[in-house]
Write an enzyme that holds these catalytic residues in place. Structure first.
Site, short mmCIF file in Angstrom:
data_model
loop_
_atom_site.label_atom_id
_atom_site.label_comp_id
_atom_site.label_asym_id
_atom_site.label_seq_id
_atom_site.Cartn_x
_atom_site.Cartn_y
_atom_site.Cartn_z
CD GLU A 4 112.48 -99.12 -3.91
OE1 GLU A 4 112.26 -99.67 -5.01
OE2 GLU A 4 113.57 -99.14 -3.35
CD GLU A 23 95.17 -94.11 -16.00
OE1 GLU A 23 94.09 -93.49 -16.04
OE2 GLU A 23 95.80 -94.32 -14.94
N GLY A 31 106.08 -100.69 -8.43
CA GLY A 31 105.09 -100.61 -7.35
C GLY A 31 105.60 -101.04 -5.99
CB ILE A 67 109.01 -105.07 -6.44
CG1 ILE A 67 107.85 -105.98 -6.86
CG2 ILE A 67 110.29 -105.89 -6.33
CD1 ILE A 67 108.00 -106.56 -8.25
CE LYS A 95 106.51 -98.49 -14.05
NZ LYS A 95 105.39 -99.47 -14.04
#
Length: 428
Positions: free
Chosen positions: A129, A190, A134, A136, A205
């Site tokens: 998940e 980053e 993140g 949600i 994603k």
């Protein structure tokens, strides 16, 4: 009460959050699952880097065998990131009879089908998940709450770094470089932000979301990807002048039983809910035949929000162990993968050009658009002061093949340069 032992692999931002929440929420999790969860060990790559971390009685080690070879550890939580050796560790854990929870989006997007098959063969749970958006709970929501609906489109802001950058460029009128530097200072980006700013993180994603929403398995080559590095302050200002906000959106949509998936800058009406999603937050909008539009909003990253999604997976695995129902696939929806063609994907577009401000240039542009059978909806021309003009067009709907034809012809013209082209969100 029986005990379920857990081994955590990785102690970065998310791993630290998982450890904190496991230790702090023991009582609640036990009430929900009927089992006591015990953190047995944490595996890290560099012990010296974490020697000041206080884990109490929990073993800190740099040996993955501590998890893999201990039959009393039933759940491995992989939060180390990267594809290798995470893929090998997860494979070995599943084959050793352990259930696995991971937050590794790159790995799941590229090797998820293979790992799911290994989990199925070994009758073990594999949950992820936290790999998308993140905090949600979007994957479980699609799998459960939309099980009876036909999803038409999933789209949203699924990368907090780029959304933070775009927010600063709009609200503070910063350049891309200024906004990126701020994102890095705050830890949102980053030191090498390539995966975020070039749209690759969002693309991974969207691959996972596409599998859940449409049952189709894609590779990165199937996703049309455009990042935000070439968005200029002028693009943002002119979009705003026209009533739009530019957002990096992932869009997966079914068109006549074919799938089109893209990631790129999109003009969103200022009145649209996605336009209000600011800074590092994420939002995913799911459109179903029955329910219509629904939007899920929340933090897309961070220690505790992401750890919360990991803990929800751990809790599910613990309940499955208690009920002896382990080994079910996280998402079992499967359809043949059929890709949409460029002619299928239809949107209005924002097109920005620089051209010589001389008679006949607008006629040339009009001729190019006419040959592509595309018409203008709105047009703005601004003088640049050096004999050139910046021309911005909002077109009526056109397909990706027409856009490709227009782009090619503009590139063949003297005194005319394409600066940018972005989708404009329909029905916004």
């Amino acid at each position: 009460m029986e005990t379920i032992k857990i081994g955590v692999v990785g102690l970065g931002t998310v791993g630290t959050g998982v450890v904190k929440m496991l230790q702090a929420h023991q009582e609640k999790i036990s009430e929900i699952t009927g089992r006591k969860l015990e953190l047995a060990c944490v595996v890290v790559h560099n012990l010296k880097k974490h020697e000041q971390v206080d884990l109490g009685d929990v073993q800190l080690t740099d040996q993955i065998a501590t998890v893999l070879d201990d039959p009393s550890i039933q759940i491995m939580v992989e939060v180390m990131g990267s594809i290798h050796p995470a893929k090998e560790y997860i494979t070995q854990a599943l084959q050793a009879g352990k259930h696995v929870v991971t937050a590794n989006k790159d790995l799941i997007a590229q090797y998820g089908r293979e790992l799911v098959q290994i989990a199925r063969e070994n009758h073990r749970d594999l949950f992820y998940e936290a790999s998308v958006a993140g905090g949600i709970p979007i994957l479980r929501t699609i799998d459960n709450s939309f099980a009876a609906d036909r999803i038409q489109r999933v789209m949203g802001i699924v990368n907090g770094t780029t959304n933070y950058i775009m927010t600063q460029m709009l609200t503070k009128h910063w350049s891309y470089d200024q906004a990126l530097s701020s994102a890095q200072d705050l830890g949102f980006a980053e030191s090498d932000p390539t995966n975020d700013v070039e749209g690759l993180d969002a693309a991974y994603k969207m691959i996972i979301l596409t599998q859940f929403a449409f049952g189709m398995s894609l590779s990165l080559d199937h996703v049309k990807v455009q990042g935000i590095t070439k968005i200029s302050p002028e693009d943002i200002a002119e979009a705003h002048q026209l009533g739009y906000t530019i957002k990096l959106l992932g869009i997966a949509e079914e068109i006549d039983d074919r799938i089109a998936v893209s990631v790129g800058p999109v003009l969103v009406s200022d009145q649209h809910p996605l336009a209000t999603v600011q800074n590092e937050n994420n939002a995913v909008m799911v459109t179903g035949t029955a329910v219509g539009n629904t939007m899920f909003y929340g933090p897309g990253a961070g220690e505790l929000p992401t750890a919360n999604s990991v803990l929800s997976d751990i809790t599910t695995v613990a309940k499955n162990i208690a009920l002896d129902t382990t080994g079910n696939t996280f998402n079992s929806y499967r359809q043949e993968t059929v890709l949409a063609t460029p002619e299928d994907v239809v949107y209005p577009h924002f097109i920005a050009l620089e051209m010589r401000d001389v008679p006949g240039m607008m006629m040339k542009l009009t001729a190019i658009m006419t040959r592509a059978e595309v018409s203008f909806s709105r047009i703005i021309q601004n003088q640049l002061g050096d004999g050139n003009a910046r021309v911005v067009i909002i077109t009526h709907e056109m397909n990706d093949q027409q856009l490709a034809d227009i782009t090619r012809e503009i590139g063949e013209q003297d005194n005319m340069q394409l600066l940018a082209s972005y989708k404009v969100l329909k029905n916004a």
